[in-house]
Design a protein around this motif. Structure first.
Motif, short mmCIF file in Angstrom:
data_model
loop_
_atom_site.label_atom_id
_atom_site.label_comp_id
_atom_site.label_asym_id
_atom_site.label_seq_id
_atom_site.Cartn_x
_atom_site.Cartn_y
_atom_site.Cartn_z
N HIS A 99 1.26 -1.43 0.14
CA HIS A 99 0.24 -0.06 -0.26
C HIS A 99 0.86 1.91 -0.18
O HIS A 99 0.39 2.05 -1.02
N ALA A 100 1.92 0.67 0.80
CA ALA A 100 2.61 3.05 0.53
C ALA A 100 3.27 2.91 -0.80
O ALA A 100 3.84 3.87 -0.84
N ALA A 101 3.88 1.77 -1.10
CA ALA A 101 4.77 1.39 -2.67
C ALA A 101 3.77 2.10 -4.02
O ALA A 101 3.74 2.86 -4.37
N SER A 102 2.29 1.81 -3.04
CA SER A 102 0.97 2.29 -4.38
C SER A 102 0.76 4.22 -3.87
O SER A 102 0.54 3.82 -5.41
N LEU A 103 0.58 3.99 -3.07
CA LEU A 103 0.62 5.75 -2.59
C LEU A 103 1.89 6.11 -2.98
O LEU A 103 1.50 7.70 -3.70
N ALA A 104 2.96 6.07 -3.05
CA ALA A 104 3.72 6.79 -3.73
C ALA A 104 3.86 6.89 -5.13
O ALA A 104 4.14 8.28 -5.81
N LEU A 105 3.73 5.94 -5.52
CA LEU A 105 3.56 5.39 -7.02
C LEU A 105 2.66 6.35 -7.21
O LEU A 105 2.42 7.50 -7.86
N CYS A 106 1.31 7.24 -6.66
CA CYS A 106 0.30 7.37 -7.11
C CYS A 106 0.60 8.87 -6.82
O CYS A 106 0.48 9.88 -8.13
N ALA A 107 0.85 9.03 -6.41
CA ALA A 107 1.42 10.63 -5.45
C ALA A 107 2.52 11.22 -6.79
O ALA A 107 2.67 11.99 -6.59
N PHE A 108 3.42 10.32 -6.82
CA PHE A 108 4.51 10.35 -8.08
C PHE A 108 3.92 11.37 -9.94
O PHE A 108 3.71 11.99 -10.07
N TYR A 109 2.59 9.83 -9.78
CA TYR A 109 1.80 10.50 -10.52
C TYR A 109 0.95 11.68 -10.68
O TYR A 109 0.66 12.52 -11.94
N VAL A 110 0.27 11.81 -9.25
CA VAL A 110 -0.20 13.38 -9.29
C VAL A 110 0.88 14.48 -9.58
O VAL A 110 -0.11 15.73 -10.30
N TRP A 111 1.97 14.20 -8.74
CA TRP A 111 2.78 15.68 -9.27
C TRP A 111 3.63 16.05 -10.43
O TRP A 111 3.04 16.78 -11.15
N CYS A 112 3.36 14.41 -11.21
CA CYS A 112 3.94 14.21 -12.44
C CYS A 112 2.12 14.51 -13.47
O CYS A 112 2.83 15.81 -14.35
N GLY A 113 1.36 14.64 -13.51
CA GLY A 113 0.29 14.79 -14.09
C GLY A 113 0.08 16.35 -14.17
O GLY A 113 -0.49 16.99 -15.18
N PHE A 114 -0.42 16.99 -12.18
CA PHE A 114 -0.13 18.37 -12.71
C PHE A 114 1.34 19.21 -13.71
O PHE A 114 0.66 20.20 -14.18
N LEU A 115 1.82 18.62 -13.25
CA LEU A 115 3.50 19.75 -14.59
C LEU A 115 2.61 19.19 -15.78
O LEU A 115 2.63 20.72 -16.60
N TYR A 116 2.37 18.25 -16.14
CA TYR A 116 1.47 18.23 -17.62
C TYR A 116 0.87 19.06 -17.51
O TYR A 116 0.47 19.75 -18.96
#
Length: 173
Positions: A99-116
């Protein structure tokens, strides 16, 4: 029940209700648009150029929201073979790590998504089929991934407290 537990429960139930409405609404819209396009194309030999873009947008958004629900209901895709052969305490630790790894990956995608999204907003482009600004369409992904992050935080809490599955007794499927 502690105030924090009540807050987590309210957040869970509130998100479940919102997700249910959005998934159902977008599914009905997608089915309607898809049916309309098939009838127009194959019966009347015509159609709307914007139809398929909105159909895909509604369908993909509904599927992403359903993914958030899958996390809530502990039905997300994973490999459980190791969990079946290790003691319960070890399985719980493995769940916390997953769950922690999934959370980290999703948070990374949120950040990249907002950059895009910010990039496409600066470019000020729009879809020729729908007329919608590209940044608006692309903002769906980081927005829904924020829901995934909230869901994983709730799953981590539930797993930490020893709850095997998210509570379902709220009447919201």
């Amino acid at each position: 029940m502690s105030p924090f537990a009540r807050l987590c429960d309210r957040v869970d139930r509130g998100l479940a209700a919102i997700e249910t409405v959005i998934i159902a609404t977008l599914a009905v819209i997608g089915i309607g648009l898809g049916t309309m396009q098939v009838v127009l194309r194959y019966v009347f030999n015509t159609g709307f150029e914007w139809n398929e873009a909105y159909f895909v947008l509604a369908t993909v958004t509904a599927i992403l929201m359903a993914g958030s629900r899958a996390v809530r209901d502990d039905m997300h895709v994973r490999v459980d073979v190791i969990k079946m052969i290790v003691p319960a305490a070890t399985a719980r630790v493995l769940d916390l790590i997953a769950h922690a790894a999934s959370l980290a990956l999703c948070a990374f995608y949120v950040w990249c998504g907002f950059l895009y999204v910010n990039f496409t907003r600066a470019m000020d482009t729009a879809s020729p089929e729908t007329g919608l600004k590209d940044w608006l369409v692309y903002s769906i992904m980081p927005s829904i991934l924020v829901l995934f992050c909230i869901r994983y935080l709730l799953r981590i809490r539930a797993t930490w407290l020893g709850h095997d599955v998210a509570p379902h007794g709220d009447g919201v499927a």
